[in-house]
Motif scaffolding. Structure first.
Motif, PDB file in Angstrom:
ATOM      1  N   LEU A 129       0.818  -1.211   0.000  1.00 18.68           N
ATOM      2  CA  LEU A 129       0.000   0.000   0.000  1.00 18.68           C
ATOM      3  C   LEU A 129       0.852   1.261   0.000  1.00 18.68           C
ATOM      4  O   LEU A 129       0.559   2.219  -0.726  1.00 18.68           O
ATOM      5  CB  LEU A 129      -0.945  -0.002   1.203  1.00 18.68           C
ATOM      6  CG  LEU A 129      -1.931  -1.167   1.289  1.00 18.68           C
ATOM      7  CD1 LEU A 129      -2.875  -0.970   2.470  1.00 18.68           C
ATOM      8  CD2 LEU A 129      -2.717  -1.353  -0.003  1.00 18.68           C
ATOM      9  N   LEU A 130       1.915   1.286   0.801  1.00 18.70           N
ATOM     10  CA  LEU A 130       2.760   2.481   0.848  1.00 18.70           C
ATOM     11  C   LEU A 130       3.475   2.720  -0.479  1.00 18.70           C
ATOM     12  O   LEU A 130       3.596   3.861  -0.931  1.00 18.70           O
ATOM     13  CB  LEU A 130       3.767   2.371   1.987  1.00 18.70           C
ATOM     14  CG  LEU A 130       3.236   2.658   3.386  1.00 18.70           C
ATOM     15  CD1 LEU A 130       4.296   2.347   4.438  1.00 18.70           C
ATOM     16  CD2 LEU A 130       2.777   4.110   3.511  1.00 18.70           C
ATOM     17  N   VAL A 131       3.962   1.644  -1.089  1.00 14.71           N
ATOM     18  CA  VAL A 131       4.587   1.801  -2.406  1.00 14.71           C
ATOM     19  C   VAL A 131       3.548   2.289  -3.415  1.00 14.71           C
ATOM     20  O   VAL A 131       3.837   3.150  -4.258  1.00 14.71           O
ATOM     21  CB  VAL A 131       5.246   0.485  -2.864  1.00 14.71           C
ATOM     22  CG1 VAL A 131       5.630   0.557  -4.340  1.00 14.71           C
ATOM     23  CG2 VAL A 131       6.482   0.186  -2.024  1.00 14.71           C
ATOM     24  N   GLY A 132       2.334   1.742  -3.317  1.00 11.12           N
ATOM     25  CA  GLY A 132       1.273   2.220  -4.201  1.00 11.12           C
ATOM     26  C   GLY A 132       1.014   3.703  -4.026  1.00 11.12           C
ATOM     27  O   GLY A 132       0.861   4.449  -5.003  1.00 11.12           O
ATOM     28  N   MET A 133       0.982   4.166  -2.783  1.00  8.65           N
ATOM     29  CA  MET A 133       0.760   5.578  -2.506  1.00  8.65           C
ATOM     30  C   MET A 133       1.940   6.426  -2.974  1.00  8.65           C
ATOM     31  O   MET A 133       1.766   7.542  -3.459  1.00  8.65           O
ATOM     32  CB  MET A 133       0.524   5.778  -1.008  1.00  8.65           C
ATOM     33  CG  MET A 133      -0.776   5.149  -0.506  1.00  8.65           C
ATOM     34  SD  MET A 133      -0.816   4.910   1.301  1.00  8.65           S
ATOM     35  CE  MET A 133      -0.630   6.596   1.881  1.00  8.65           C
ATOM     36  N   ALA A 134       3.157   5.906  -2.822  1.00  8.89           N
ATOM     37  CA  ALA A 134       4.353   6.672  -3.166  1.00  8.89           C
ATOM     38  C   ALA A 134       4.568   6.776  -4.674  1.00  8.89           C
ATOM     39  O   ALA A 134       5.127   7.766  -5.156  1.00  8.89           O
ATOM     40  CB  ALA A 134       5.581   6.047  -2.511  1.00  8.89           C
ATOM     41  N   THR A 135       4.124   5.761  -5.412  1.00 13.06           N
ATOM     42  CA  THR A 135       4.349   5.770  -6.864  1.00 13.06           C
ATOM     43  C   THR A 135       3.190   6.401  -7.627  1.00 13.06           C
ATOM     44  O   THR A 135       3.324   6.682  -8.827  1.00 13.06           O
ATOM     45  CB  THR A 135       4.591   4.338  -7.383  1.00 13.06           C
ATOM     46  OG1 THR A 135       3.547   3.470  -6.914  1.00 13.06           O
ATOM     47  CG2 THR A 135       5.938   3.810  -6.899  1.00 13.06           C
ATOM     48  N   ALA A 136       2.061   6.624  -6.966  1.00  8.61           N
ATOM     49  CA  ALA A 136       0.930   7.320  -7.596  1.00  8.61           C
ATOM     50  C   ALA A 136       0.278   8.224  -6.557  1.00  8.61           C
ATOM     51  O   ALA A 136      -0.871   8.000  -6.161  1.00  8.61           O
ATOM     52  CB  ALA A 136      -0.070   6.319  -8.157  1.00  8.61           C
ATOM     53  N   PRO A 137       1.013   9.232  -6.083  1.00  7.94           N
ATOM     54  CA  PRO A 137       0.535  10.040  -4.956  1.00  7.94           C
ATOM     55  C   PRO A 137      -0.754  10.806  -5.240  1.00  7.94           C
ATOM     56  O   PRO A 137      -1.483  11.152  -4.307  1.00  7.94           O
ATOM     57  CB  PRO A 137       1.699  11.004  -4.692  1.00  7.94           C
ATOM     58  CG  PRO A 137       2.485  11.034  -5.962  1.00  7.94           C
ATOM     59  CD  PRO A 137       2.344   9.671  -6.541  1.00  7.94           C
ATOM     60  N   GLU A 138      -1.058  11.069  -6.493  1.00  7.49           N
ATOM     61  CA  GLU A 138      -2.257  11.840  -6.822  1.00  7.49           C
ATOM     62  C   GLU A 138      -3.497  10.963  -7.013  1.00  7.49           C
ATOM     63  O   GLU A 138      -4.619  11.460  -6.987  1.00  7.49           O
ATOM     64  CB  GLU A 138      -2.023  12.660  -8.099  1.00  7.49           C
ATOM     65  CG  GLU A 138      -0.844  13.620  -8.018  1.00  7.49           C
ATOM     66  CD  GLU A 138      -1.012  14.635  -6.892  1.00  7.49           C
ATOM     67  OE1 GLU A 138      -2.155  15.068  -6.663  1.00  7.49           O
ATOM     68  OE2 GLU A 138      -0.004  14.977  -6.249  1.00  7.49           O
ATOM     69  N   GLU A 139      -3.272   9.682  -7.192  1.00  8.15           N
ATOM     70  CA  GLU A 139      -4.385   8.802  -7.553  1.00  8.15           C
ATOM     71  C   GLU A 139      -4.935   8.002  -6.372  1.00  8.15           C
ATOM     72  O   GLU A 139      -6.095   7.590  -6.380  1.00  8.15           O
ATOM     73  CB  GLU A 139      -3.950   7.846  -8.667  1.00  8.15           C
ATOM     74  CG  GLU A 139      -3.544   8.570  -9.946  1.00  8.15           C
ATOM     75  CD  GLU A 139      -3.013   7.617 -11.002  1.00  8.15           C
ATOM     76  OE1 GLU A 139      -3.256   6.406 -10.874  1.00  8.15           O
ATOM     77  OE2 GLU A 139      -2.357   8.086 -11.946  1.00  8.15           O
ATOM     78  N   GLY A 140      -4.119   7.751  -5.369  1.00  9.07           N
ATOM     79  CA  GLY A 140      -4.592   6.976  -4.233  1.00  9.07           C
ATOM     80  C   GLY A 140      -4.603   5.483  -4.516  1.00  9.07           C
ATOM     81  O   GLY A 140      -4.212   5.022  -5.590  1.00  9.07           O
TER      82      GLY A 140
END
Length: 340
Positions: free
Chosen positions: A62-73
């Motif tokens: 989840l954190l990598v997901g948030m970090a690699t697409a910070p605008e999309e969630g």
């Protein structure tokens, strides 16, 4: 939510809340996936549901997901793949407790202690089957291939460790081969899938996998130190199992390689006394830890873990400076400062 591994500043609180919400979705997906209409199976699954502790691997996804697409969630693929990684991890814990004859996990009795080895083995298999059933719901074959490859490597690492039980000549290279597979690979795929679900480029996916690999290796070194010297009441699981099962870990490998012939013979005698049941593993661990002070082996293992953390952090250099990236940096530090 990663209690004890992540301390959040005011800047990170919104991202922490987003992570907590994502993990709640992962927990619901996990529980729903293993639900059974058969009451004996449901009772076993309810027990293993309580095994969830640090939630490291889904937090990485989840954190990598948030970090690699910070605008999309976070999206549904993030949640599904995080749950898949946690299901596989839980399966390995259930199977590990059988291999180690462990009685305690998450400060409670293990499945094998309560219901026997046969039930524990089949429950672990059920969790693995559940993971692949869930992963097959992602409409792309790449996650299944990546998760399958990582799971095979986890098993290879465990088999290699079994092969080297009671091997006093085990070297560091083989130790790192073991831990990179049995622990590093699942953390690596958890991070890789977090980036993939965000639509990140192959280069970024590879970098995130590298972060997970190095963080996973550091995590395992710390686990090995806790098994040797940790307080079982704090660690929350049976300790002293590496010595009982003849598994040489990094501090002991280093000590045996650096000790004088007399000190090496003494250490091997202690290990043998544990194997034959003449000495309690906890007492033997304390004796060996004192001996390791003379060769600096405990500090050496800690330095190796710190080097892995530093390498993991370098993999995040290409990411924008976001709260999620900062949380990944803090998480990497937390895996080697934890006492549980």
């Amino acid at each position: 939510m990663m209690k004890g591994l992540l301390d959040l500043s005011d800047r990170l609180i919104p991202a922490g809340e987003a992570l907590a919400a994502g993990l709640a979705r992962v927990e619901a997906r996990f529980s729903g996936q293993i639900a059974s209409e058969l009451s004996p199976v449901a009772r076993l699954c309810a027990h293993v549901d309580r095994y969830r502790g640090k939630m490291l691997r889904p937090s990485l996804t989840l954190l990598v997901g948030m970090a690699t697409a910070p605008e999309e969630g976070l999206n549904d693929h993030h949640v599904t793949l995080a749950a898949v990684c946690e299901l596989i991890h839980m399966a390995t814990l259930v199977h590990d407790d059988v291999l180690d004859e462990a009685d305690v996990r998450r400060a409670g009795k293990t499945i094998n202690r309560l219901h026997g080895n046969e039930a524990a083995v089949i429950l672990g298999d059920y969790l693995i089957a559940s993971a692949y059933h869930l992963c097959s719901q992602v409409p792309d074959h790449r996650p299944a291939l990546a998760v399958g490859r990582a799971s095979m490597r986890v098993c290879e690492g465990e088999l290699l460790q079994l092969h080297h039980r009671n091997d006093a000549d085990l070297d560091e290279a083989t130790y790192f081969e073991i831990v990179s597979r049995k622990t590093g690979d699942l953390a690596a795929v958890a991070c890789e899938m977090g980036a993939w679900a965000s639509g990140a480029s192959p280069r970024v996916c590879t970098q995130m996998a590298s972060f997970g690999m190095q963080a996973g290796i550091a995590f395992q070194i710390q686990d090995d130190l806790l098994d040797l010297m940790g307080d079982e009441a704090v660690v929350g699981k049976s300790t002293g199992k590496d010595l009982e099962k003849g598994k040489l870990t990094l501090p002991l490998i280093h000590h045996l390689a650096r000790a004088t012939p007399t000190a090496r013979a003494s250490a091997l005698g202690v290990i043998e006394s544990v194997r034959t049941g003449k000495v309690d593993a906890h007492a033997a661990g304390a004796t060996l830890a004192r001996a390791m002070q003379t060769t600096g082996s405990i500090e050496y293992a800690r330095q190796k873990a710190a080097q892995s953390v530093a390498s993991a952090k370098q993999s995040l250099d290409a990411l924008d400076d976001t709260p999620a990236r900062e949380m990944l940096l803090r998480l990497a530090d937390g895996v080697i400062t934890r006492a549980f």
